[in-house]
Design a protein around this motif. Sequence first.
Motif, mmCIF file in Angstrom:
data_model
loop_
_atom_site.group_PDB
_atom_site.id
_atom_site.type_symbol
_atom_site.label_atom_id
_atom_site.label_comp_id
_atom_site.label_asym_id
_atom_site.label_seq_id
_atom_site.Cartn_x
_atom_site.Cartn_y
_atom_site.Cartn_z
ATOM 1 N N THR A 45 0.831 -1.208 0.000
ATOM 2 C CA THR A 45 0.000 0.000 0.000
ATOM 3 C C THR A 45 0.864 1.255 0.000
ATOM 4 N N VAL A 46 1.857 1.295 0.865
ATOM 5 C CA VAL A 46 2.725 2.475 0.950
ATOM 6 C C VAL A 46 3.559 2.612 -0.314
ATOM 7 N N GLN A 47 4.064 1.509 -0.829
ATOM 8 C CA GLN A 47 4.825 1.566 -2.081
ATOM 9 C C GLN A 47 3.956 2.092 -3.216
ATOM 10 N N ASN A 48 2.705 1.662 -3.272
ATOM 11 C CA ASN A 48 1.791 2.161 -4.310
ATOM 12 C C ASN A 48 1.520 3.651 -4.132
ATOM 13 N N ALA A 49 1.362 4.091 -2.894
ATOM 14 C CA ALA A 49 1.135 5.512 -2.637
ATOM 15 C C ALA A 49 2.351 6.325 -3.093
ATOM 16 N N ILE A 50 3.543 5.858 -2.756
ATOM 17 C CA ILE A 50 4.767 6.560 -3.162
ATOM 18 C C ILE A 50 4.894 6.570 -4.682
ATOM 19 N N LEU A 51 4.569 5.463 -5.316
ATOM 20 C CA LEU A 51 4.610 5.395 -6.778
ATOM 21 C C LEU A 51 3.657 6.414 -7.383
ATOM 22 N N CYS A 52 2.446 6.482 -6.859
ATOM 23 C CA CYS A 52 1.457 7.447 -7.349
ATOM 24 C C CYS A 52 1.972 8.875 -7.175
ATOM 25 N N ILE A 53 2.537 9.157 -6.035
ATOM 26 C CA ILE A 53 3.058 10.499 -5.755
ATOM 27 C C ILE A 53 4.199 10.836 -6.704
ATOM 28 N N GLU A 54 5.137 9.903 -6.873
ATOM 29 C CA GLU A 54 6.282 10.160 -7.748
ATOM 30 C C GLU A 54 5.860 10.351 -9.202
ATOM 31 N N GLN A 55 4.817 9.648 -9.621
ATOM 32 C CA GLN A 55 4.347 9.781 -10.998
ATOM 33 C C GLN A 55 3.519 11.041 -11.228
ATOM 34 N N ASN A 56 2.964 11.605 -10.150
ATOM 35 C CA ASN A 56 1.994 12.696 -10.315
ATOM 36 C C ASN A 56 2.310 13.972 -9.546
ATOM 37 N N TYR A 57 3.484 14.065 -8.922
ATOM 38 C CA TYR A 57 3.786 15.242 -8.098
ATOM 39 C C TYR A 57 3.745 16.541 -8.902
ATOM 40 N N PHE A 70 -5.817 5.293 -6.421
ATOM 41 C CA PHE A 70 -4.713 4.551 -7.027
ATOM 42 C C PHE A 70 -4.382 3.311 -6.201
ATOM 43 N N CYS A 71 -4.455 3.447 -4.878
ATOM 44 C CA CYS A 71 -4.083 2.349 -3.973
ATOM 45 C C CYS A 71 -5.245 1.407 -3.660
ATOM 46 N N HIS A 72 -6.464 1.811 -3.984
ATOM 47 C CA HIS A 72 -7.661 1.003 -3.721
ATOM 48 C C HIS A 72 -7.825 0.688 -2.235
ATOM 49 N N VAL A 73 -7.683 1.721 -1.410
ATOM 50 C CA VAL A 73 -7.864 1.552 0.032
ATOM 51 C C VAL A 73 -8.677 2.716 0.586
ATOM 52 N N ASN A 74 -9.067 2.591 1.824
ATOM 53 C CA ASN A 74 -9.799 3.623 2.552
ATOM 54 C C ASN A 74 -8.857 4.771 2.895
ATOM 55 N N VAL A 75 -9.352 6.001 2.850
ATOM 56 C CA VAL A 75 -8.527 7.182 3.099
ATOM 57 C C VAL A 75 -7.904 7.155 4.496
ATOM 58 N N ASN A 76 -8.685 6.774 5.512
ATOM 59 C CA ASN A 76 -8.156 6.728 6.876
ATOM 60 C C ASN A 76 -7.056 5.683 7.004
#
Length: 148
Positions: A45-57, A70-76
């Motif tokens: 999950t964290v790797q996917n979040a970082i990937l999304c951030i790096e691709q879209n910053y 992007f990560c398919h998880v709950n915001v909280n």
Amino acid sequence: YSENNTFSDISTIFEASSLSELHKHMCSLIENIKLTDSDSDVNRTVQNAILCIEQNYRDPALSIDDIVKFCHVNVNYLCKTFKNTIGDTINHYVNRLRVSKAEDMLAKTDLTIAEISRQCGFNDVKYFCKVFKKYTDTTPTGFRKKYR
């Protein structure tokens, strides 16, 4: 994440040409080490979040909702997991990445501060300067003078 990759990450600290660059390498290494110690679902999950951030910053409209989708998880869940794993909030992580990219551009290009701010995901140059100063204790102009 293998021991080999960790060693190659460590070797990058010797290639740093400035304190700022060394700091970036060290932060990256610490984040990668934290990820290797995490539970696999959390890790993914964290790797996917970082990937999304790096691709879209560069996108000023990038939001936590975009990262959640992007990560398919709950915001909280994402915010808590990210903070517990990385040790920082998603917003701070995004700003640190944007400022880090801006530092590289300020040191290596002749682009205007306005253009750099746009390329790093900021709509407003004044806001960019405020965030840059918050994270570096100097203005973009001051940084450029110091590192060029």
